[in-house]
Scaffold this active site. Structure first.
Site, PDB file in Angstrom:
ATOM      1  N   GLU A 113       0.808  -1.222   0.000  1.00  9.28           N
ATOM      2  CA  GLU A 113       0.000   0.000   0.000  1.00  9.28           C
ATOM      3  C   GLU A 113       0.839   1.270   0.000  1.00  9.28           C
ATOM      4  O   GLU A 113       0.366   2.330  -0.413  1.00  9.28           O
ATOM      5  CB  GLU A 113      -0.920   0.009   1.229  1.00  9.28           C
ATOM      6  CG  GLU A 113      -1.939  -1.117   1.283  1.00  9.28           C
ATOM      7  CD  GLU A 113      -3.061  -0.939   0.281  1.00  9.28           C
ATOM      8  OE1 GLU A 113      -3.368   0.229  -0.060  1.00  9.28           O
ATOM      9  OE2 GLU A 113      -3.635  -1.950  -0.167  1.00  9.28           O
ATOM     10  N   GLU A 117      -1.729   9.341  -0.341  1.00 10.82           N
ATOM     11  CA  GLU A 117      -2.162   8.839  -1.642  1.00 10.82           C
ATOM     12  C   GLU A 117      -1.569   9.705  -2.755  1.00 10.82           C
ATOM     13  O   GLU A 117      -1.574  10.941  -2.678  1.00 10.82           O
ATOM     14  CB  GLU A 117      -3.686   8.862  -1.699  1.00 10.82           C
ATOM     15  CG  GLU A 117      -4.269   8.308  -2.983  1.00 10.82           C
ATOM     16  CD  GLU A 117      -5.787   8.249  -2.934  1.00 10.82           C
ATOM     17  OE1 GLU A 117      -6.393   8.046  -4.008  1.00 10.82           O
ATOM     18  OE2 GLU A 117      -6.357   8.416  -1.838  1.00 10.82           O
ATOM     19  N   ASN A 126     -14.056   6.696   8.240  1.00 13.85           N
ATOM     20  CA  ASN A 126     -12.944   5.905   8.754  1.00 13.85           C
ATOM     21  C   ASN A 126     -11.997   6.755   9.604  1.00 13.85           C
ATOM     22  O   ASN A 126     -11.465   6.272  10.611  1.00 13.85           O
ATOM     23  CB  ASN A 126     -12.173   5.255   7.603  1.00 13.85           C
ATOM     24  CG  ASN A 126     -12.892   4.040   7.045  1.00 13.85           C
ATOM     25  OD1 ASN A 126     -13.586   3.325   7.773  1.00 13.85           O
ATOM     26  ND2 ASN A 126     -12.746   3.802   5.745  1.00 13.85           N
TER      27      ASN A 126
END
Length: 368
Positions: free
Chosen positions: A221, A230, A268
């Protein structure tokens, strides 16, 4: 923790603090030291190199907050001594770790009034500006009796000892030589302390397989721990679920992927923050700047979330479901059932390599 030193009196004429030497019975003792807001003295990012600065941080039972008061008047952490930067005697001079050398700059006195005094500067250890936020720097200042100069010593505080962790710091560093500093080994240990069942459940084979599985997915990831955020900025505005009653107070484009398992979506951030005791809904970028949170958010998902499956990655590993079940829990919709075999196989390759380094067999059911 035994009191090592007693500041007996202050000389009004000379303005000096007179400090008694510790008795022979006062052997070195280890524990934690808390100050304003109940925060612990902490070595920044869990580092132990010369020049590592001292701060305060939420107490988290790691060796970055384990201090030893020596009978030579030293205050030690992670094999180094606390000293004032550049031997300064100025107000506001920072405190850092350095190789112990016996210099006066590395001597500290503990008073009956909860002061910790730099012997060389004759000034009190304090949190800068009276703040109590995580990462508030520690410095020295003329002793005033203020709350931010008061400290409490806690003897024998239980700590998480990385020697008991299923992967050593040397192994971790060999696996991720190009990682960014925020993904520190101590941050991993600190984050793991938030979820005590992680890598402590079952026999040593199970523990090692779990840490290997977690790190294999993290490696995938984060580009081998090189990326905290990201990369595709075009996606940033897409992670705000406006149907949530709390909305997106940090901004609609602030809930993109960050940290070890690329935490995303406002709900989240809220749930992970609630679990970790930090307001990530209003401060999402802490996940990309705080080592414990960079790891801790990934560990929150690993230990509490199951994605599109019925089992968390933690339970998958400790119950013998196999590494493939962790892929399914994290990104099964995109990689499992033949959807993207190259991505799935890349995770498996990571897992096998990490397992080889830490010396554990792979187990069954590697694919999903």
């Amino acid at each position: 923790m035994k009191k090592l030193l007693a500041i007996l009196m202050a000389s009004a004429a000379a303005g000096l603090l007179l400090v008694a030497a510790p008795s022979a019975a006062q052997a070195a003792t280890t524990g934690t030291i808390t100050g304003i807001g109940g925060k612990c003295l902490d070595m920044t990012d869990g580092q132990s190199s010369n020049g590592t600065l001292v701060q305060i941080y939420d107490c988290n039972s790691t060796i970055a907050q384990q201090l030893t008061i020596g009978d030579d008047q030293s205050l030690q952490a992670q094999g180094k001594c606390l000293q004032v930067v550049n031997s300064s005697t100025d107000n506001g001079a920072r405190v850092q770790l350095w190789d112990c050398n016996g210099s006066t700059n590395q001597k500290w006195g503990f008073s009956d009034f909860s002061d910790i005094v730099s012997i060389s500067a004759n000034k009190c250890l304090e949190t800068s500006g009276g703040a109590s936020d995580n990462r508030t720097p520690v410095d020295i200042w003329t002793c005033t009796g203020a709350t931010n100069q008061k400290w409490t010593v806690h003897p024998g505080t239980t700590t998480t000892n990385p020697t008991d962790f299923p992967i050593t710091e040397a192994q971790f560093n060999s696996l991720f030589p190009n990682r960014v500093a925020t993904y520190s080994y101590q941050g991993l240990v600190s984050g793991a302390a938030k979820y005590p069942a992680f890598a402590t459940t079952g026999d040593i084979t199970t523990k090692k397989r779990e840490i290997a599985a977690f790190l294999a997915n993290v490696q995938h990831e984060t580009g081998s721990l090189q990326y905290l955020r990201e990369l595709n900025t075009a996606n940033y505005p897409h992670y705000c679920d406006t149907s949530q009653p709390y909305g997106c107070p940090a901004g609609n484009d602030q809930y993109y992927g960050r940290g070890s398992l690329q935490l995303s979506w406002n709900y989240n951030y809220k749930a992970a923050g609630d679990s970790l005791g930090v307001d990530l809904l209003h401060n999402p970028d802490l996940v990309a700047t705080d080592p414990t949170l960079a790891w801790g958010t990934g560990l929150w998902y690993w230990n509490t979330q199951s994605g599109a499956t019925s089992v968390t990655p933690h339970n998958a590993m400790v119950n013998g479901n196999g590494f493939g079940a962790t892929i399914r829990a994290i990104n099964g919709g995109l990689e499992c059932n033949g959807s993207n075999p190259d991505q799935m196989n890349a995770r498996i390759t990571n897992y096998k390599h990490i397992a080889d380094v830490i010396g554990v067999s792979y187990g069954d059911n590697l694919s999903c």
